[in-house]
Design an enzyme around this catalytic site. Sequence first.
Site, PDB file in Angstrom:
ATOM      1  N   LYS A 120       0.889 -12.319  -6.715  1.00 48.05           N
ATOM      2  CA  LYS A 120       0.262 -13.122  -5.666  1.00 48.05           C
ATOM      3  C   LYS A 120      -0.948 -13.901  -6.186  1.00 48.05           C
ATOM      4  O   LYS A 120      -1.414 -14.824  -5.510  1.00 48.05           O
ATOM      5  CB  LYS A 120      -0.147 -12.231  -4.495  1.00 48.05           C
ATOM      6  CG  LYS A 120       1.033 -11.557  -3.794  1.00 48.05           C
ATOM      7  CD  LYS A 120       2.043 -12.571  -3.268  1.00 48.05           C
ATOM      8  CE  LYS A 120       3.156 -11.874  -2.496  1.00 48.05           C
ATOM      9  NZ  LYS A 120       4.169 -12.845  -1.976  1.00 48.05           N
ATOM     10  N   SER A 372       7.093  -1.707  -4.508  1.00 47.12           N
ATOM     11  CA  SER A 372       7.989  -2.852  -4.715  1.00 47.12           C
ATOM     12  C   SER A 372       8.481  -2.919  -6.154  1.00 47.12           C
ATOM     13  O   SER A 372       9.641  -3.286  -6.408  1.00 47.12           O
ATOM     14  CB  SER A 372       7.288  -4.155  -4.317  1.00 47.12           C
ATOM     15  OG  SER A 372       6.097  -4.340  -5.051  1.00 47.12           O
TER      16      SER A 372
END
Length: 429
Positions: A120, A372
Amino acid sequence: MADQSKYYITGAFILGATLAILYQHRNFSWFPENANSDQLLKQQQKLISRFSKIDDLDTLKKSLAEIDQTLKRGCGSIKEGIEGCIGDTPLIKIKSLSEATGCEILAKAEFLNGAGNSPKDRVALSIIETAEERGLLVPHSGDTVYEGTVGSTGISLAAICRARGYKAHICMPNDMAIEKSDLLLKLGAEVERVRPAPIVDQNQFVNLARERAKEHTENPDKLGRGLFADQFETEANWRAHFTGTGPEIYEQTGGFVDAFVSGAGTGGTISGVALFLKSKLPDLKVVLADPPGSGLFNKVKYGVMFDPKEREGTRRRHQVDTIVEGIGINRVTHNFEVGRELVDDAIRVADDQAIGMARWLVENDGIFVGSSSAVNCVAATKLARQLGPGHRIVTLLCDSGARHLSKFWANKSVGGAENDVSLDKLLDS
């Protein structure tokens, strides 16, 4: 030959070599950053003029010594702020999974991005730079970036906002791991933890962030403006991976890769990487890794956005019924839609499989990751078994397990015994 003549000949040779090196490496103090050809020519002319006026042997020696020291300093690599530490993350071979499958399973170590320590970082920087180019953000003016996030994007935004002279306001569900909101607060962000809600609810965390940005801009008593980052829909998201992550994978693998595996939250990573890699490697297989309750698995496999856990009255929470954070969603975002047709298949990964894989990676490789990343590695290993030995598969290690201690890693520890976790059992569970 006289000593003076030798020094002048040597000096001329070194000067020529120096000019050639300086032209290629323009981050030297003599040359301005991003200098154009005319500026470089003028700087070179000044340097030549400086040497042509030297008529003293000691001065010549001193000048050559200064060049030597400058070259030594210039050969280093200095990043421009924390933003310079984003991207160019290493691609590592996960030895245990590669040996177990006969395939080369490679992982892009995105947790080594230097601002928020996740992929991100790329997205956050792209969003902020795009807004700056459009005149939507002005440093040190009170401008504030608002975002609805389960954690990682908010952490990246908070860090980069501080580095660029902005404030950050993060809205997130209150069932996320508490260490994420704690970290956001330490980074100086305002944090609103709100009850989980579906996207149709105006108080859902993404919708709330959008409203908070609007309220800020419309409030005459507040300094600056509010900018809604809109990570799920903004073009800056998938483009960050199209121009960064994808090309890096292609270069690091030498253009030899059979499959790319990734989960999807906003969908920007899988779309951006797929769009770039498939333009170079049309036969590349792109596979979605999806946790329980997410509708994306069925969207890819059957074209229908539906999961049994979505039935009214059966959902325990607003999005997906899983311990996994950061991936899995029950709507098609713009970022996922951009590359959806390039996603060839999907693999469902159960919570127990993700937990088992996280422990396996610690026990066998010393790699400590979050939920994740574990999902990605389960899917990559399952795909390796489907494809058979001899293939090369790339996936992502998104963030460290340190962000998941209170939830994903809660009450779980490494067994410490050899073969404490069975890879066969966790894949078949």
